[in-house]
Each structure stands twice: as C-alpha cells, then as structure tokens.
Design an enzyme around this catalytic site. Sequence first.
Site, PDB file in Angstrom:
ATOM      1  N   ASP A   1      -2.700 -13.585   8.844  1.00  0.00           N
ATOM      2  CA  ASP A   1      -2.679 -14.944   8.187  1.00  0.00           C
ATOM      3  C   ASP A   1      -3.013 -14.660   6.729  1.00  0.00           C
ATOM      4  O   ASP A   1      -3.139 -15.627   5.900  1.00  0.00           O
ATOM      5  CB  ASP A   1      -3.753 -15.784   8.761  1.00  0.00           C
ATOM      6  CG  ASP A   1      -3.283 -16.493   9.743  1.00  0.00           C
ATOM      7  OD1 ASP A   1      -1.987 -16.501   9.998  1.00  0.00           O
ATOM      8  OD2 ASP A   1      -4.120 -17.092  10.313  1.00  0.00           O
ATOM      9  N   CYS A   2      -2.947 -13.338   6.145  1.00  0.00           N
ATOM     10  CA  CYS A   2      -3.075 -13.170   4.744  1.00  0.00           C
ATOM     11  C   CYS A   2      -1.829 -13.345   3.731  1.00  0.00           C
ATOM     12  O   CYS A   2      -2.013 -13.545   2.654  1.00  0.00           O
ATOM     13  CB  CYS A   2      -3.676 -11.769   4.320  1.00  0.00           C
ATOM     14  SG  CYS A   2      -2.621 -10.515   4.628  1.00  0.00           S
ATOM     15  N   GLY A   3      -0.862 -13.554   4.439  1.00  0.00           N
ATOM     16  CA  GLY A   3       0.696 -13.824   3.868  1.00  0.00           C
ATOM     17  C   GLY A   3       1.378 -12.793   3.407  1.00  0.00           C
ATOM     18  O   GLY A   3       2.190 -12.813   2.658  1.00  0.00           O
TER      19      GLY A   3
ATOM     20  N   GLY B   1      -3.853  -6.242   4.601  1.00  0.00           N
ATOM     21  CA  GLY B   1      -5.022  -7.012   4.648  1.00  0.00           C
ATOM     22  C   GLY B   1      -4.887  -7.621   6.303  1.00  0.00           C
ATOM     23  O   GLY B   1      -3.989  -7.314   7.091  1.00  0.00           O
TER      24      GLY B   1
ATOM     25  N   ASP C   1       8.420  -4.595   6.369  1.00  0.00           N
ATOM     26  CA  ASP C   1       7.449  -5.468   7.024  1.00  0.00           C
ATOM     27  C   ASP C   1       6.818  -4.853   8.035  1.00  0.00           C
ATOM     28  O   ASP C   1       7.546  -4.132   8.834  1.00  0.00           O
ATOM     29  CB  ASP C   1       7.957  -6.725   7.323  1.00  0.00           C
ATOM     30  CG  ASP C   1       6.736  -7.946   7.302  1.00  0.00           C
ATOM     31  OD1 ASP C   1       5.548  -7.675   6.547  1.00  0.00           O
ATOM     32  OD2 ASP C   1       6.831  -8.973   7.898  1.00  0.00           O
ATOM     33  N   GLU C   2       5.611  -5.362   8.704  1.00  0.00           N
ATOM     34  CA  GLU C   2       4.674  -4.823   9.970  1.00  0.00           C
ATOM     35  C   GLU C   2       4.907  -3.291   9.734  1.00  0.00           C
ATOM     36  O   GLU C   2       4.936  -2.520  10.958  1.00  0.00           O
ATOM     37  CB  GLU C   2       5.677  -5.094  11.312  1.00  0.00           C
ATOM     38  CG  GLU C   2       5.836  -6.496  11.193  1.00  0.00           C
ATOM     39  CD  GLU C   2       4.511  -7.572  11.543  1.00  0.00           C
ATOM     40  OE1 GLU C   2       3.512  -6.893  11.667  1.00  0.00           O
ATOM     41  OE2 GLU C   2       4.712  -8.771  11.276  1.00  0.00           O
ATOM     42  N   ALA C   3       4.704  -2.673   8.429  1.00  0.00           N
ATOM     43  CA  ALA C   3       4.363  -1.292   8.417  1.00  0.00           C
ATOM     44  C   ALA C   3       3.608  -0.541   9.082  1.00  0.00           C
ATOM     45  O   ALA C   3       3.264   0.647   9.167  1.00  0.00           O
ATOM     46  CB  ALA C   3       4.247  -0.970   6.830  1.00  0.00           C
ATOM     47  N   GLN C   4       2.222  -1.294   9.560  1.00  0.00           N
ATOM     48  CA  GLN C   4       1.390  -0.548  10.282  1.00  0.00           C
ATOM     49  C   GLN C   4       1.853  -0.052  11.581  1.00  0.00           C
ATOM     50  O   GLN C   4       1.107   0.655  12.195  1.00  0.00           O
ATOM     51  CB  GLN C   4       0.342  -1.586  10.830  1.00  0.00           C
ATOM     52  CG  GLN C   4       0.841  -2.434  11.751  1.00  0.00           C
ATOM     53  CD  GLN C   4       1.361  -3.860  11.385  1.00  0.00           C
ATOM     54  OE1 GLN C   4       1.608  -3.827  10.145  1.00  0.00           O
ATOM     55  NE2 GLN C   4       1.661  -4.717  12.193  1.00  0.00           N
TER      56      GLN C   4
ATOM     57  N   SER D   1       4.041 -11.213   5.122  1.00  0.00           N
ATOM     58  CA  SER D   1       5.288 -11.598   5.023  1.00  0.00           C
ATOM     59  C   SER D   1       6.110 -12.405   4.093  1.00  0.00           C
ATOM     60  O   SER D   1       7.096 -12.398   3.603  1.00  0.00           O
ATOM     61  CB  SER D   1       5.720 -12.101   6.564  1.00  0.00           C
ATOM     62  OG  SER D   1       5.408 -11.326   7.567  1.00  0.00           O
TER      63      SER D   1
END
Length: 247
Positions: free
Chosen positions: A34-36, A31, A108-111, A38
Amino acid sequence: MSDPSLTPASVPAAGDRRRAPAPAHLRFFHGPMDCGKSTLALQVDHNQSRQGRSGLLLTQGDRSARPRISSRVGLCRDAVEVDPGTDLLLLVRSHWADGRRVDYLIVDEAQFLTPGQVDQLAELVDASHVDVYAFGLTTDFRARLFPGTQRLLEVADDVQRIQVEVLCWCGLPGLLNARVVDGQMVREGATVVVADTAPTPAPGEAEGAGVGPEPGPEVHYQVLCRRHHVLGQLGPTAAGPGQLALP
C-alpha cells in the site's frame, strides 16, 4: 601545447550514448504494501518515455493476475510477465535483435526476483548501460527479507524507501506485512501467496457466489506496525488499545 583530446571539439554531443555511453544505474524503491510502489513505477515510466526513451516493463504476480503493472489508484500498463526461470539478459537482447530499443527497465514486484536475476539486471546496467528501476516489498509476512529484495539491497546503486506513509490500524506507521487467513494472522506457509490487501469478499458478495467448487480459505494482507505485528493483533480489543480486559 594543450592536449587536443581535451578540446571542446572532441567532446561528444549530449545524449550520444553510443559514442560515450552515460553511466546507467540500478535503483531500488521498496516499502510495505500500500505504499504506492506500482504507482511510482508507472510515473517513472511516464517521465522516461516523455524524454524519448524506450522502456520495457516487467512484472510477476501482479494483483490483476494479468501481464501488467496495475496500481490501486486505477493506473495500469501492459508488461512482460517473468518468472524465476526467465533469463533477463536474453529477454532484453531478444528485443534488441528484433530492432527494438531498450533504454531502461521498469521492474515491479522485484521482491520475487531470484538473486541471479538481480545480478543479471546489474550486468545490463554495467555492460549495456541500461537504466533499471526496481520496485518491491521490503519483507514478507514473516518480517524477513525476500531473496530478491536482499540481493537488491546488496548491489543496487541507489536504494530508497518509498516515502508514502502507510498506517497501522493503531495510527502508527505501518512497516510490516501480515498474512491473514480466515481472519487470523499466520506466520507459517509458502513465501509467495498472491493476494490483495482488501479482505476477501464474504460468501454471497462475490459475483457468481454459490456456483462452482467450495471456496478456499480467505486470504488477504494487512500492514501493521512492528508492535502489533509481533503481537499478531489485527485490530483493537474490546477493552480498547493498550487496556487490560478484566473477567
């Protein structure tokens, strides 16, 4: 005569993953900022660990600038910091070699993953029955897919857009991330520039202001709807949204 292999006695006990490993999955949640994502990553870890499973948390470029997964709502957990050169297969296998279980991964931060690292996650799922939960941004500030995001969309077993609604300043759903430098939206530059969504403090507001080298450009991110991302409009005009300003 019935086949003995089909008798109840031959069915392994539930949860016996060594005798009959349960299928694992690669799930990707994505997303805008700020979509939450994490917050959801930490909630998934909490739910998994409550069932007696042992997980490994991975991140890179967290907003805290530390090896942890942190959420804007105040939740955080220590994590292993990875970079584009990290071999995720070797990382997990080193934990196994030390006698530590890894039943699942929270990424997390998989991008920021490379396509090769995403393929390594898929191999852990398919060959070692490790569940992978990846969380990342959909697009960069140019409204283009990150390489890691693109590969996850291509190979993940399950892809879900995070349903927490983020709003543009105009009230429409925010879909795209804008990079704002010194108050102006920019469309060129390095793909990865770590910054938060809160505006950079003005001179004198930050702790220790006036001490040290001259501050660099103020960089932050802002979520916009598609229309205002195309227009590069970060807020309402003096004439009001959608109105023509006459000289």
